[in-house]
Design a protein around this motif. Structure first.
Motif, PDB file in Angstrom:
ATOM      1  N   ALA A 246      -9.776   2.282  -5.548  1.00 21.81           N
ATOM      2  CA  ALA A 246     -10.547   1.714  -6.660  1.00 21.81           C
ATOM      3  C   ALA A 246     -10.726   2.748  -7.769  1.00 21.81           C
ATOM      4  N   MET A 249      -7.408   3.242  -9.626  1.00 25.67           N
ATOM      5  CA  MET A 249      -7.052   2.099 -10.490  1.00 25.67           C
ATOM      6  C   MET A 249      -7.919   2.092 -11.755  1.00 25.67           C
ATOM      7  N   ARG A 253      -6.502   2.483 -15.595  1.00 26.79           N
ATOM      8  CA  ARG A 253      -6.808   1.500 -16.639  1.00 26.79           C
ATOM      9  C   ARG A 253      -7.471   2.163 -17.832  1.00 26.79           C
ATOM     10  N   GLN A 258      -1.837   1.872 -16.222  1.00 23.02           N
ATOM     11  CA  GLN A 258      -1.740   0.987 -15.047  1.00 23.02           C
ATOM     12  C   GLN A 258      -0.371   0.332 -14.871  1.00 23.02           C
ATOM     13  N   LYS A 262       1.927   2.887  -9.274  1.00 20.82           N
ATOM     14  CA  LYS A 262       1.353   2.148  -8.153  1.00 20.82           C
ATOM     15  C   LYS A 262       0.737   3.177  -7.216  1.00 20.82           C
ATOM     16  N   MET A 283      -7.236  -3.542  -1.352  1.00 20.96           N
ATOM     17  CA  MET A 283      -7.619  -3.329  -2.756  1.00 20.96           C
ATOM     18  C   MET A 283      -6.370  -3.199  -3.635  1.00 20.96           C
ATOM     19  N   CYS A 284      -5.364  -2.504  -3.124  1.00 20.55           N
ATOM     20  CA  CYS A 284      -4.116  -2.375  -3.893  1.00 20.55           C
ATOM     21  C   CYS A 284      -3.434  -3.732  -4.026  1.00 20.55           C
ATOM     22  N   ILE A 286      -4.602  -6.843  -3.940  1.00 22.54           N
ATOM     23  CA  ILE A 286      -5.184  -7.850  -4.842  1.00 22.54           C
ATOM     24  C   ILE A 286      -5.069  -7.432  -6.307  1.00 22.54           C
ATOM     25  N   ASN A 287      -4.756  -6.144  -6.538  1.00 22.98           N
ATOM     26  CA  ASN A 287      -4.558  -5.680  -7.905  1.00 22.98           C
ATOM     27  C   ASN A 287      -3.082  -5.489  -8.258  1.00 22.98           C
ATOM     28  N   MET A 289      -1.006  -3.413  -6.966  1.00 20.80           N
ATOM     29  CA  MET A 289      -0.750  -1.978  -7.119  1.00 20.80           C
ATOM     30  C   MET A 289      -0.277  -1.298  -5.833  1.00 20.80           C
ATOM     31  N   ASP A 326       1.447  -8.967   0.978  1.00 22.53           N
ATOM     32  CA  ASP A 326       1.875  -8.503  -0.344  1.00 22.53           C
ATOM     33  C   ASP A 326       3.353  -8.831  -0.597  1.00 22.53           C
TER      34      ASP A 326
END
Ligand code: XUL
Ligand code: CO
Length: 437
Positions: A246, A249, A253, A258, A262, A283-284, A286-287, A289, A326
């Motif tokens: 988190a 990321m 941003r 971003q 990755k 977390m990666c 859902i983003n 990443m 993923d």
């Protein structure tokens, strides 16, 4: 010349009692539409496997390797290449990962160090051509040398920043030369010991500057690999800037980076950040990443990075679950950033350790695939959030309502009854899959 008195490791199945055989990793077996080999994309870490000699803070080396049997540092580096490729071939490991200093010893000057790298890269390329083994990623060690005492990209000393940039430039060039599929940034000393002497604002801006330069340089030389950042909360510094997924990321941003990076998630780094391995991967995911994985495990009793070979099927199942959700690896893979214990100093221990790790992930992959194919958790989750599929829930997730409409709704309707989260039932089912698949 052979360095290992161990036969090539083959799949013998779960009934085998041969320690030098795979029980679960069957490279050609198809799991969710791909071979296990392609799902796992296993990689060997050059540093833990070929340069870690068993040192700890209380004692020196315990591993005296036959390929290190020469005083000449460059000869040793060349022999290590041959030993490494023999090892990967026998282990059926399709990729390797390396730091610049793992493959060639640092010389007195940058120029000479770079020349040494060129010599070794040639030998590695020959071995790659002979075996078909590929490079998953390269990286720079900009943390070990004393010049990096206050950091590299976040050093208070601008000349150290420049030196780190020069080192990264060369490491990117050789990673490209070796056909590396990714390039990793782990900010070994990008953090602080005390805020009393630290300008965190400038240090973070500078770290972003360094990464921006790397993006620009990758484009300039036509390096098409994925750039990856590897989060870690602490060790070696008290606070590492790349604390967890988190944090990284949010950092990317803030500096509008971003789209170029990755993440490379390491299991033991997740647990040091008080997260599960699965949490960081989630977390990666859902983003959008999730890049690659450093496979290992920590010791729940110890607060440092023990980098043990992963043997916990529960964790590898949940990790593979996130990776499959993923869509599976594209450029990434499972790099064993793992080392044998100091007491496991025999050469054949390296084989046993990798077999244990590969089998644990292979088993995790199969269980995760079965859980996904049967939609065990996915169906449960769909049902659990069903209230967003119609009525007021539908309006909420389609951004059709605000506070006033919701107040009117609540005044009129109140709330419906909540239902159980059924955690224990789900854990029971997970256990059943782990034990029965
Ligand atoms: C350190 C670590 C590194 C990176 C590469 O904890 O994980 O080995 O993976 O620099
Ligand atoms: Co790592």
């Amino acid at each position: 010349m052979s360095y290992f008195d161990v036969p090539a490791i083959k799949y013998e199945g779960p009934k085998s009692k041969n320690p030098f055989a795979f029980k679960y990793y069957n490279p050609e077996e198809i799991v969710m539409g791909k071979t296990m080999k392609d799902q796992c994309r296993f990689a060997m870490s050059y540093w833990h496997t070929f340069t870690y000699m068993g040192k700890d803070p209380f004692g020196g080396d315990t591993m005296f390797r036959p390929w290190d049997n020469t005083a000449d540092e460059m000869e040793k580096a060349i022999e290590r290449v041959h030993a490494a490729f023999e090892f990967m071939e026998k282990m059926q490991i399709p990729f390797f990962c390396f730091h610049d200093v793992d493959i060639a010893p640092r010389a007195a000057t940058l120029k000479e160090t770079n020349e040494r790298l060129d010599v070794i890269v040639k030998v590695i390329k020959e071995e790659m051509a002979r075996t078909g083994i590929k490079c998953l990623w390269g990286t720079t060690n900009a943390f070990g040398d004393d010049k990096f005492v206050h950091g590299a990209g976040t050093s208070c000393n601008a000349t150290v920043f420049a030196y780190a940039a020069a080192q990264i430039k060369k490491a990117m060039e050789i990673t490209k030369e070796l056909g590396g599929v990714n390039y990793v940034f782990w900010g070994g000393r990008e953090g602080y010991e005390t805020l009393l002497n630290t300008d965190t604002g400038l240090e973070l801006d500078n770290l972003a500057r360094l990464l921006r330069m790397a993006v620009d340089y990758a484009k300039e030389i036509g390096f098409e690999g994925q750039l990856l950042i590897e989060p870690k909360p602490k060790e070696p510094t008290k606070h590492q800037y790349d604390f967890d997924a988190a944090t990284v990321m949010a950092f990317l941003r803030k500096y509008d980076l971003q789209d170029y990076f990755k993440l490379n998630i390491e299991a033991n780094h997740a647990t040091l950040a008080q997260h599960t391995f699965q949490h960081e991967l989630n977390m990666c995911r859902i983003n959008g990443m999730l890049g690659s994985v450093d496979a290992n495990q920590g010791d729940p009793m110890l607060g440092w990075d023990t980098d043990q070979f992963p043997t916990n099927v529960y964790d590898t199942t949940l990790a593979m679950y996130e990776i499959l959700l993923d869509g599976g690896f594209t450029k990434g893979g499972l790099n064993f950033d793992s080392k044998v214990r100091r007491g496991s100093f025999q050469e054949d221990d390296l084989f046993l350790a990798y077999i244990a790790g590969m089998d644990t992930f292979a088993r995790g992959l199969k269980v995760a695939a079965a859980l996904l194919e049967d939609k065990v958790f996915e169906n449960f989750k769909a049902e659990r959030y069903a209230s967003y599929k119609e009525g007021i829930g539908y309006d909420i997730i389609h951004d059709r309502v605000g506070f006033k409409e919701l107040e009117a709704y609540a005044l009129e309707n109140g709330v419906t009854k909540n239902t159980s989260g059924r955690q224990e039932m789900l854990e029971m089912i997970l256990n059943q899959y782990i034990m029965e698949v």
